[in-house]
Each structure stands twice: as structure tokens, then as C-alpha cells.
Design a protein around this motif. Structure first.
Motif, mmCIF file in Angstrom:
data_model
loop_
_atom_site.group_PDB
_atom_site.id
_atom_site.type_symbol
_atom_site.label_atom_id
_atom_site.label_comp_id
_atom_site.label_asym_id
_atom_site.label_seq_id
_atom_site.Cartn_x
_atom_site.Cartn_y
_atom_site.Cartn_z
ATOM 1 N N LEU A 242 -6.407 -5.518 1.826
ATOM 2 C CA LEU A 242 -5.587 -4.443 1.251
ATOM 3 C C LEU A 242 -5.165 -4.786 -0.173
ATOM 4 O O LEU A 242 -5.142 -3.902 -1.046
ATOM 5 C CB LEU A 242 -4.348 -4.209 2.126
ATOM 6 C CG LEU A 242 -4.599 -3.677 3.538
ATOM 7 C CD1 LEU A 242 -3.294 -3.577 4.315
ATOM 8 C CD2 LEU A 242 -5.289 -2.323 3.501
ATOM 9 N N LEU A 243 -4.840 -6.052 -0.415
ATOM 10 C CA LEU A 243 -4.493 -6.478 -1.771
ATOM 11 C C LEU A 243 -5.680 -6.320 -2.709
ATOM 12 O O LEU A 243 -5.526 -5.904 -3.870
ATOM 13 C CB LEU A 243 -4.020 -7.930 -1.752
ATOM 14 C CG LEU A 243 -3.593 -8.529 -3.089
ATOM 15 C CD1 LEU A 243 -2.439 -7.747 -3.695
ATOM 16 C CD2 LEU A 243 -3.218 -9.997 -2.930
ATOM 17 N N ARG A 244 -6.864 -6.625 -2.214
ATOM 18 C CA ARG A 244 -8.083 -6.416 -3.014
ATOM 19 C C ARG A 244 -8.223 -4.951 -3.417
ATOM 20 O O ARG A 244 -8.514 -4.626 -4.585
ATOM 21 C CB ARG A 244 -9.289 -6.861 -2.191
ATOM 22 C CG ARG A 244 -10.646 -6.578 -2.845
ATOM 23 C CD ARG A 244 -11.745 -6.526 -1.784
ATOM 24 N NE ARG A 244 -11.551 -5.398 -0.874
ATOM 25 C CZ ARG A 244 -12.306 -5.190 0.211
ATOM 26 N NH1 ARG A 244 -13.264 -6.047 0.535
ATOM 27 N NH2 ARG A 244 -12.080 -4.149 0.985
ATOM 28 N N ASN A 245 -7.996 -4.048 -2.471
ATOM 29 C CA ASN A 245 -8.140 -2.619 -2.760
ATOM 30 C C ASN A 245 -7.081 -2.133 -3.748
ATOM 31 O O ASN A 245 -7.371 -1.306 -4.621
ATOM 32 C CB ASN A 245 -8.053 -1.821 -1.460
ATOM 33 C CG ASN A 245 -9.215 -2.100 -0.521
ATOM 34 O OD1 ASN A 245 -10.227 -2.689 -0.920
ATOM 35 N ND2 ASN A 245 -9.080 -1.702 0.737
ATOM 36 N N ARG A 246 -5.857 -2.650 -3.616
ATOM 37 C CA ARG A 246 -4.797 -2.220 -4.536
ATOM 38 C C ARG A 246 -5.085 -2.679 -5.964
ATOM 39 O O ARG A 246 -4.868 -1.934 -6.923
ATOM 40 C CB ARG A 246 -3.445 -2.757 -4.067
ATOM 41 C CG ARG A 246 -2.913 -2.088 -2.824
ATOM 42 C CD ARG A 246 -1.422 -2.351 -2.642
ATOM 43 N NE ARG A 246 -1.136 -3.753 -2.407
ATOM 44 C CZ ARG A 246 -1.122 -4.335 -1.208
ATOM 45 N NH1 ARG A 246 -1.415 -3.621 -0.127
ATOM 46 N NH2 ARG A 246 -0.818 -5.606 -1.075
ATOM 47 N N LYS A 247 -5.570 -3.901 -6.107
ATOM 48 C CA LYS A 247 -5.895 -4.396 -7.441
ATOM 49 C C LYS A 247 -7.033 -3.587 -8.058
ATOM 50 O O LYS A 247 -7.004 -3.259 -9.257
ATOM 51 C CB LYS A 247 -6.277 -5.870 -7.371
ATOM 52 C CG LYS A 247 -5.093 -6.792 -7.095
ATOM 53 C CD LYS A 247 -5.528 -8.253 -7.088
ATOM 54 C CE LYS A 247 -4.335 -9.177 -6.878
ATOM 55 N NZ LYS A 247 -4.753 -10.610 -6.859
ATOM 56 N N ALA A 248 -8.029 -3.251 -7.242
ATOM 57 C CA ALA A 248 -9.147 -2.442 -7.747
ATOM 58 C C ALA A 248 -8.667 -1.049 -8.165
ATOM 59 O O ALA A 248 -9.095 -0.509 -9.193
ATOM 60 C CB ALA A 248 -10.242 -2.335 -6.686
ATOM 61 N N ALA A 249 -7.736 -0.472 -7.381
ATOM 62 C CA ALA A 249 -7.215 0.853 -7.727
ATOM 63 C C ALA A 249 -6.396 0.798 -9.011
ATOM 64 O O ALA A 249 -6.473 1.707 -9.854
ATOM 65 C CB ALA A 249 -6.366 1.382 -6.574
ATOM 66 N N GLN A 250 -5.607 -0.243 -9.204
ATOM 67 C CA GLN A 250 -4.836 -0.390 -10.432
ATOM 68 C C GLN A 250 -5.740 -0.556 -11.648
ATOM 69 O O GLN A 250 -5.487 0.019 -12.712
ATOM 70 C CB GLN A 250 -3.890 -1.588 -10.308
ATOM 71 C CG GLN A 250 -2.777 -1.392 -9.286
ATOM 72 C CD GLN A 250 -1.953 -2.647 -9.083
ATOM 73 O OE1 GLN A 250 -2.200 -3.679 -9.713
ATOM 74 N NE2 GLN A 250 -0.971 -2.577 -8.189
ATOM 75 N N LEU A 251 -6.813 -1.343 -11.489
ATOM 76 C CA LEU A 251 -7.752 -1.531 -12.595
ATOM 77 C C LEU A 251 -8.455 -0.225 -12.949
ATOM 78 O O LEU A 251 -8.623 0.108 -14.132
ATOM 79 C CB LEU A 251 -8.776 -2.607 -12.219
ATOM 80 C CG LEU A 251 -9.847 -2.931 -13.264
ATOM 81 C CD1 LEU A 251 -9.193 -3.431 -14.547
ATOM 82 C CD2 LEU A 251 -10.832 -3.955 -12.726
ATOM 83 N N GLU A 252 -8.830 0.539 -11.929
ATOM 84 C CA GLU A 252 -9.497 1.823 -12.178
ATOM 85 C C GLU A 252 -8.558 2.802 -12.869
ATOM 86 O O GLU A 252 -8.959 3.521 -13.792
ATOM 87 C CB GLU A 252 -9.992 2.404 -10.856
ATOM 88 C CG GLU A 252 -10.758 3.710 -11.003
ATOM 89 C CD GLU A 252 -11.239 4.256 -9.668
ATOM 90 O OE1 GLU A 252 -11.847 5.331 -9.665
ATOM 91 O OE2 GLU A 252 -10.987 3.583 -8.643
#
Length: 469
Positions: free
Chosen positions: A433-443
Motif C-alpha cells: 500500500l505504501l508503494r502504491n501511495r508513493k506512486a500516486a503522489q509521484l504521478e
């Protein structure tokens, strides 16, 4: 010397000499102490103070506002009575200091979240309207006597929280032989009230009573069909209504049918909360019809409404029709969905891009339900938040859940408390979930930079060089 409220008390404390400073010999020999604001405490008040006290005493008869200079008006606000009639105070007094003092005296403190553009005058009048409605007695038609004060409150009242409604009682003037054996279940008529308060954007209402003491009867918590019909007609008067909450009330499916007939015509409502009611499957089918016909709902809360298989399938069918693309948040916790009801919701999660947040906590998941949830997570690419807490998964299904979350690159939050998975599985889920949140913030950051660059290019293309002289 009286300190006006415009001077911050913290400023006075900051410039106040300490106890050690006062003990210095040089301080004790001073004859003029400029920082002592109580030097004239034992002296006769000045003529200015006498005049301000007199103006405050007769302010209701002669409201001198424009005639007073700014300094005197500031001192007058400290002297004004806090029990001035609202019919007089609302159009005359606009200073926030007066309304703050009056609010704290009458209601003590505010426990509601304040809106960005809130004012003390606004929240005082909102609480005053709430008190009028909660204490109004339907047997005397009190709502018809609210007209003048509601007209004055209308520009300031945007939210209305009604935590109780008085039930019908025999009037004191009614003869004993005229009192019916079974009293009618009637509450205050909201139609003349909402015709006056047309700026309401948030309405929160509960049919019930508080602090009834020895006069308790179950009829105090009943809701008649006539009450909901009047409330529905009153809602149509609110052209700016965005949030509607009718919760913790004995609303059944018939009441829900009456309400939905109105909401089909009302396209301004974005948040609908019917939590802790009793609408059941039939009521959920009515809400599914509302979603099917098209609505601007963004948040739908149906917590604890005895919704099962048929109701959940109706909600899923309504979402799949494609006319409710605005729905982002769906709360179905504390409903006995079981496997078939959960499948009705998860089918729409796989086939549709809505909702983005969903709660199915404590929904009595059966043996096959956790596996269906894991399969849905593998196929869904739009869901952001999922609440499956207080449902049994077990360690075996916990492995399937870890695998599903590892393949899903969109989900950002999962509430997996009390589902009987081990700590290792929870840590793995949190990592994905942390991986997905970081990817969403970067996008999101990349998209923001691209938008800024596009705006700069448009400005450069529209720039015109000045003509040379």
C-alpha cells in the motif's frame, strides 16, 4: 483604565514586568508606572465612561452607532447587554466581538466543525434556529410563529443540525373528553420553516427525543408517513442543499420510498446519509432506483440498515447503469451482506469505475467471501480505499489477500483490523500500500508540472511585443 478588546491579551502579558523586575530598587522608586493599567481603579469614572454606560443602557431605544467614533464604539461593545432582542440586534450589530460573547454566554462552546467562511454571528443564529425547532411544539403550530425571526436569520444560516423533535401532546386548553386515546404521531411541519431558510446547504435531522426522564414513551421515537412527506416537500424548497442526513431514526422502506421520490427531482444533493435506520432491502432498492435514474451523489452512507442480498444487488445494479458516475464513497458497514450481497457490490467494482472508496466492515462475510474480495482486487484498477475490518479471513485467505494487493497498483488504503490474519501478512500488505501511495503522489506531481508547463506555453503564445516607437 479599561483595556479595549482590540488589544490582544497575549500582548499585554508579553509587556507585563516580571515579579523579579518589580523587586528592583529602581522600580520601587518610580512614581509614574506607565504599564500599570489599574492606576485609576479607585478613582471616579470619567465622563466618557459615564456617557458610554448611559448609551449602552438605552441602546435599544437609541442605537447610536454612526454617531460614535471608533474608540468609543469599541468600549461600548463591552457594555452592551447580551440579551438584546434578536429582532433588534441582527440588523444593527455586525461586530463579531459582540456575537462571540453572546454565543459563549448562551451556548458556551461550539462542537461543530467550522466552515472556511464562518462567523460568530452565523453560528450563533444557526444554533438559535436549531433551538427554536427542537423546542417547537406541533400541537400549538409553533412553526407558524417563527416567520419574522427566520427572515432575519436567513442570510446567515447555511447549516442546520436538529438533534430532536418534539412529539404531539394534548394542548393545555383541550378539554379532557376531547383528548384522543391514541395520540397522533406528528412532529413540527418543516415546510414554512424551510421556505424562510432557503440558504441551507447542510441539513442534519434526527427524529427522536433527548433527556425525556419519566415521560419516556416509545412513541417519541416513531416517524409517521406524514412527517416524511412534509419533510420531502420542505427539502424541495432548499435550492442550495448539498448535504442531507436523516440518521438514527426509525425510517423504514416506506419512508425511504417517499424520500426518494423527492431526491429524484433534487439534483443538488451530493451527500446522502441514512445511517442507523431500518430501510432494509426494499429501501436499498429505492436508492438503487435513484442511482439508476441519475444523480449527483458523491457520498452515500447506509450504515446499519439491515441490507442483505437483494438490497446490495440493487445498489450494484444502480451503480452499473452509468448515470451515477459522481459516486465516490459508499458505506455499507454493519449490514448482513454475507457472500451474495458482497458479490452484488463487487461486480460493480469490477465492471465500473465507481465508487473509489467503499466500506464493508462487519458485514458477516462467509467462507467464500474473502476469496471473492481477493479476486475483485486483482481485477479492479480504480478503488482507492477499502474497509473489510471485523470480517473473518484467516491466515490462509490472508495469503491470497497479500497476493491480490501485490498485483493491484491502485489501492492505497485497506482497513484489515480484526480479520484474523497474522502480523507478517499485515506488514506485507502495508508495504504494498505504501508503494502504491508513493506512486500516486509521484504521478500527481508529474501531472501538476505538466499542467504548469502547458499554462506557461499558452501565456508565451499569447504574449505580444509592444510596437516600436
Amino acid at each position: 483604565m479599561k483595556i479595549p478588546y482590540t488589544i490582544n491579551k497575549n500582548t499585554l502579558e508579553a509587556y507585563k514586568p516580571s515579579a523579579q523586575t518589580k523587586e528592583l530598587l529602581s522600580e520601587q522608586l518610580r512614581k509614574v508606572i506607565a504599564e500599570n493599567f489599574e492606576w485609576d481603579k479607585d478613582q471616579c469614572p470619567s465622563l466618557e465612561e459615564f456617557c458610554i454606560s448611559t448609551i449602552a443602557k438605552y441602546f435599544q431605544e437609541k442605537p447610536l452607532i454612526d454617531e460614535l467614533p471608533g474608540h468609543d464604539w469599541v468600549l461600548l461593545l463591552d457594555e452592551l447587554a447580551l440579551d438584546l432582542p434578536l429582532e433588534f440586534a441582527i440588523p444593527v450589530i455586525f461586530d463579531e466581538y459582540y456575537w462571540e460573547k453572546r454565543f459563549k454566554k448562551v451556548f458556551r462552546f461550539c462542537w461543530r466543525k467550522k466552515l472556511p467562511n464562518w462567523t460568530w454571528k452565523g453560528i450563533y443564529l444557526e444554533r438559535h434556529c436549531q433551538k427554536l425547532i427542537e423546542e417547537g411544539e406541533p400541537q400549538y403550530n409553533d412553526e407558524e410563529s417563527f416567520g419574522e425571526i427566520l427572515d432575519l436569520c436567513n442570510p446567515y444560516v447555511t447549516r442546520l443540525y436538529i438533534e430532536q423533535l418534539q412529539t404531539w401532546k394534548p394542548p393545555l386548553t383541550m378539554a379532557r373528553e376531547d383528548i384522543p386515546e391514541v395520540w397522533p404521531i406528528e412532529h413540527l411541519n418543516m415546510i414554512p420553516i424551510f421556505k424562510k431558510l432557503q440558504n441551507i446547504q447542510e441539513l442534519d435531522i434526527t427524529f427522536g427525543m433527548k433527556n425525556v426522564g419519566e415521560d419516556f414513551t416509545w412513541d417519541m421515537f416513531e416517524v409517521s408517513h406524514a412527517d416524511v412527506q412534509k419533510l420531502s416537500k420542505a427539502i424541495l424548497e432548499l435550492q442550495s442543499l448539498k448535504i442531507l442526513r436523516i440518521h438514527r431514526s426509525n425510517l423504514d422502506f416506506k419512508h425511504c420510498q417517499i424520500l426518494i421520490r423527492t431526491l429524484v427531482k433534487c439534483f443538488t444533493v451530493e451527500v446522502l446519509d441514512l445511517s442507523h435506520c431500518q430501510i432494509g432491502d426494499t429501501g436499498a432498492m429505492c436508492i438503487g432506483y435513484l442511482l439508476k435514474e441519475g444523480t449527483n451523489l458523491k457520498v452515500l452512507n447506509l450504515t446499519d440498515n439491515k441490507i442483505g442480498k437483494i438490497g446490495a444487488e440493487a445498489l450494484g445494479f444502480g451503480i452499473l447503469q452509468g448515470k451515477c458516475g459522481y459516486l465516490n464513497d459508499l458505506n455499507l458497514r454493519l449490514n448482513p451482506l454475507k457472500t451474495e450481497g458482497a458479490m452484488g457490490i463487487m461486480r460493480c467494482l469490477v465492471r465500473s469505475g465507481t465508487p473509489k472508496r467503499i466500506s464493508m466492515a462487519a458485514c458477516m462475510f462467509e467462507e467464500d467471501t474473502p476469496l471473492k474480495v481477493c479476486q475483485m482486487l486483482k481485477l479492479n484498477d480504480t478503488l482507492k480505499k477499502l474497509d473489510i475490518s471485523s470480517n473473518y479471513f484467516g491466515e490462509e485467505c490472508g495469503d491470497y489477500l497479500v497476493e491480490a494487493v501485490s498485483l493491484n497498483t491502485c489501492i492505497e488504503w485497506i482497513d484489515c483490523r480484526e480479520i484474523d490474519i497474522n502480523q507478517s501478512q499485515k506488514e506485507q500488505i502495508d508495504e504494498f500500500l505504501l508503494r502504491n501511495r508513493k506512486a500516486a503522489q509521484l504521478e500527481a506531481k508529474i501531472n501538476r508540472l505538466e499542467n504548469d508547463e502547458a499554462e506557461i506555453e499558452v501565456e508565451e503564445n499569447n504574449f505580444e511585443f509592444p510596437l516600436s516607437i
